[in-house]
Write an enzyme that holds these catalytic residues in place. Structure first.
Site, PDB file in Angstrom:
ATOM      1  N   SER A 126      12.333   6.909   7.153  1.00  0.00           N
ATOM      2  CA  SER A 126      12.005   6.660   8.551  1.00  0.00           C
ATOM      3  C   SER A 126      12.529   5.294   8.975  1.00  0.00           C
ATOM      4  O   SER A 126      12.452   4.322   8.223  1.00  0.00           O
ATOM      5  CB  SER A 126      10.489   6.721   8.750  1.00  0.00           C
ATOM      6  OG  SER A 126      10.148   6.430  10.088  1.00  0.00           O
ATOM      7  N   CYS A 162      -1.182   6.935   9.965  1.00  0.00           N
ATOM      8  CA  CYS A 162       0.060   6.366  10.481  1.00  0.00           C
ATOM      9  C   CYS A 162      -0.217   5.094  11.275  1.00  0.00           C
ATOM     10  O   CYS A 162      -1.062   5.057  12.162  1.00  0.00           O
ATOM     11  CB  CYS A 162       0.747   7.399  11.354  1.00  0.00           C
ATOM     12  SG  CYS A 162       2.324   6.822  12.016  1.00  0.00           S
ATOM     13  N   GLU A 188       0.837  -1.197   0.000  1.00  0.00           N
ATOM     14  CA  GLU A 188       0.000   0.000   0.000  1.00  0.00           C
ATOM     15  C   GLU A 188       0.875   1.252   0.000  1.00  0.00           C
ATOM     16  O   GLU A 188       1.953   1.279   0.594  1.00  0.00           O
ATOM     17  CB  GLU A 188      -0.919   0.012   1.224  1.00  0.00           C
ATOM     18  CG  GLU A 188      -1.959  -1.091   1.184  1.00  0.00           C
ATOM     19  CD  GLU A 188      -2.917  -1.047   2.368  1.00  0.00           C
ATOM     20  OE1 GLU A 188      -4.044  -1.541   2.219  1.00  0.00           O
ATOM     21  OE2 GLU A 188      -2.544  -0.527   3.430  1.00  0.00           O
ATOM     22  N   LEU A 197      11.109   6.844  17.559  1.00  0.00           N
ATOM     23  CA  LEU A 197      11.643   6.670  18.911  1.00  0.00           C
ATOM     24  C   LEU A 197      10.578   6.097  19.841  1.00  0.00           C
ATOM     25  O   LEU A 197      10.787   5.064  20.474  1.00  0.00           O
ATOM     26  CB  LEU A 197      12.154   8.012  19.436  1.00  0.00           C
ATOM     27  CG  LEU A 197      13.089   7.965  20.629  1.00  0.00           C
ATOM     28  CD1 LEU A 197      14.370   7.211  20.305  1.00  0.00           C
ATOM     29  CD2 LEU A 197      13.412   9.372  21.104  1.00  0.00           C
ATOM     30  N   HIS A 198       9.469   6.813  19.993  1.00  0.00           N
ATOM     31  CA  HIS A 198       8.251   6.339  20.656  1.00  0.00           C
ATOM     32  C   HIS A 198       8.362   6.103  22.162  1.00  0.00           C
ATOM     33  O   HIS A 198       7.365   5.786  22.809  1.00  0.00           O
ATOM     34  CB  HIS A 198       7.724   5.067  19.989  1.00  0.00           C
ATOM     35  CG  HIS A 198       7.429   5.229  18.529  1.00  0.00           C
ATOM     36  ND1 HIS A 198       6.742   6.315  18.033  1.00  0.00           N
ATOM     37  CD2 HIS A 198       7.759   4.447  17.449  1.00  0.00           C
ATOM     38  CE1 HIS A 198       6.646   6.195  16.712  1.00  0.00           C
ATOM     39  NE2 HIS A 198       7.263   5.095  16.343  1.00  0.00           N
ATOM     40  N   CYS A 232       6.472  -3.882  15.797  1.00  0.00           N
ATOM     41  CA  CYS A 232       6.001  -2.844  16.716  1.00  0.00           C
ATOM     42  C   CYS A 232       4.538  -3.120  17.073  1.00  0.00           C
ATOM     43  O   CYS A 232       3.698  -3.318  16.186  1.00  0.00           O
ATOM     44  CB  CYS A 232       6.154  -1.464  16.085  1.00  0.00           C
ATOM     45  SG  CYS A 232       7.877  -1.019  15.736  1.00  0.00           S
ATOM     46  N   GLY A 235       6.930  -1.651   6.022  1.00  0.00           N
ATOM     47  CA  GLY A 235       8.306  -2.108   6.061  1.00  0.00           C
ATOM     48  C   GLY A 235       9.248  -1.166   6.785  1.00  0.00           C
ATOM     49  O   GLY A 235       8.929  -0.019   7.071  1.00  0.00           O
ATOM     50  N   GLU A 236      10.417  -1.682   7.110  1.00  0.00           N
ATOM     51  CA  GLU A 236      11.519  -0.914   7.693  1.00  0.00           C
ATOM     52  C   GLU A 236      12.510  -0.614   6.569  1.00  0.00           C
ATOM     53  O   GLU A 236      13.214  -1.508   6.092  1.00  0.00           O
ATOM     54  CB  GLU A 236      12.195  -1.725   8.806  1.00  0.00           C
ATOM     55  CG  GLU A 236      13.580  -1.269   9.229  1.00  0.00           C
ATOM     56  CD  GLU A 236      13.662   0.184   9.641  1.00  0.00           C
ATOM     57  OE1 GLU A 236      14.425   0.935   8.996  1.00  0.00           O
ATOM     58  OE2 GLU A 236      12.986   0.583  10.611  1.00  0.00           O
TER      59      GLU A 236
END
Length: 372
Positions: free
Chosen positions: A201, A345, A91, A225-226, A129, A170-171
């Site tokens: 990111s 997000c 997507e 970071l979160h 995550c 994805g990362e």
């Protein structure tokens, strides 16, 4: 046989080199295909005969197809479901902004509409995550550089894309080589995107961050970071165990010293997890020596990730006041676009389109504004 995307820059350059064809024809081919994605190779004029042979035997203009698009109720967000050659789906999300809304530094904004494309780099994600729907898919496969660029081609036929953010599925830094190659294509002819309008990111893949500025000078770095301490990060981001916070911050210090660029910090607001005033002070102390923009992101519930709740507006506002007032850290609150189409997000997970309840999606601060 599986054909390669003509936008797989390394592959087509290698094949042309083996056939003795000048690489200066490649941008001409990309330009033609970007404008005419359903073209035949014989439609492209003035190529050497050997080029037609290579293209016919090895490549497709596009290896992916636009399976469907879903528009948000306010018509400012469009989610694209793209089918790959291997039958998998990814997507992408187009977010449209009107730069004339509001003011900047007390003055009316110039310009008009501009669009940002949120792009995917993998099918699924292995980071896991716990607040992210994509992580629930697990990791399926990496995209090739051409498959990444093809998302831009599909989107460009819907809207004129000004900015690209690698914040989709994805990362990106786990698919480092393909992402770097794709961005180099995006910043060259015919796309000619400015590196300053591209943001990558990451959850904090330290060894890849260390290479990023040398490989992609000028491109923006955003770090998911979160949480301001390692134990909370590990609770909500299992991959954080492999990239301890202390090592990540040391890596970012070196990155910023070398790049001289702002770093964008992404921080998802989870009620009673990471949103208390004490967390704001810990985050402020962690970042006070950096040149950063902190982006506070409301949590977007979807599907199975229901153990978290969104922070209240009051908590978000107080969190922002601490960062701004006590630590003088520029802090924005992301107002979401595309919640009603699961395009906000953390909501990207492959599902075939269906009707969802309508939620008013508000304008989001554009990454282009945050650089200023």
């Amino acid at each position: 046989m599986a054909y390669r995307s003509v936008f797989d820059a390394g592959v087509i350059t290698s094949e042309f080199d083996k056939a003795g064809i000048s690489p200066h024809f490649i941008p001409c081919i990309w330009k033609w295909v970007a404008r005419n994605p359903s073209c035949e190779w014989t439609d492209i004029p003035s190529l050497p005969s050997a080029a037609y042979l290579v293209l016919n035997s090895k490549f497709k203009p596009l290896t992916s197809t636009l399976h469907s698009r879903v528009d948000s109720s306010d018509q400012v967000t469009t989610k694209l479901l793209i089918k790959l050659q291997n039958e998998a789906f990814v997507e992408s999300v187009i977010m449209t902004y009107d730069t004339r809304l509001g003011k900047y530094c007390g003055k009316p904004r110039p310009g008009g509409l501009r669009s940002t494309l949120c792009i995917s780099s993998q099918v699924g994600c292995k980071m896991g995550c716990k607040f992210c729907a994509t992580g629930s898919m697990g990791f399926k496969s990496n995209l090739s550089s051409g498959e990444i660029v093809e998302q831009l081609v599909h989107a460009s036929h819907i809207s004129s894309i000004r900015n690209v953010v690698f914040m989709g599925m994805g990362e990106p830094l786990n698919n480092y080589t393909a992402v770097v190659e794709a961005i180099r294509v995006m910043t060259s002819s015919p796309f000619q995107l400015s590196p300053r309008r591209i943001t990558v990111s990451t959850v904090g893949i330290t060894h890849a961050i260390s290479k990023l500025h040398n490989d992609l000078p000028g491109v923006n770095l955003a770090v998911s970071l979160h949480a301001p301490v390692q134990d909370i990060r590990c609770q909500i981001m299992p991959a954080a165990r492999a990239f301890p916070l202390e090592k990540l911050m040391d890596t970012l210090q070196v990155y910023q010293k070398n790049s001289k660029q702002k770093i964008f910090i992404e921080y998802i607001m989870l009620n009673e997890v990471n949103d208390e005033e004490q967390h704001a002070h810990l985050l402020g102390k962690l970042l006070e020596t950096f040149d950063v923009v902190v982006n506070l992101i409301p949590f977007n519930p979807i599907g199975s990730i229901s153990q978290f709740r969104s922070s209240s507006d009051v908590k978000v506002s107080n969190f922002q006041k601490v960062l701004r007032g006590t630590y003088n850290i520029r802090t924005t609150v992301r107002k979401q676009m595309g919640q009603d189409i699961s395009g906000a997000c953390g909501q990207l997970v492959v599902n075939l389109p269906n009707k969802r309840s309508s939620v008013n999606a508000e304008l989001l601060t554009d990454i282009e504004d945050l650089r200023l």
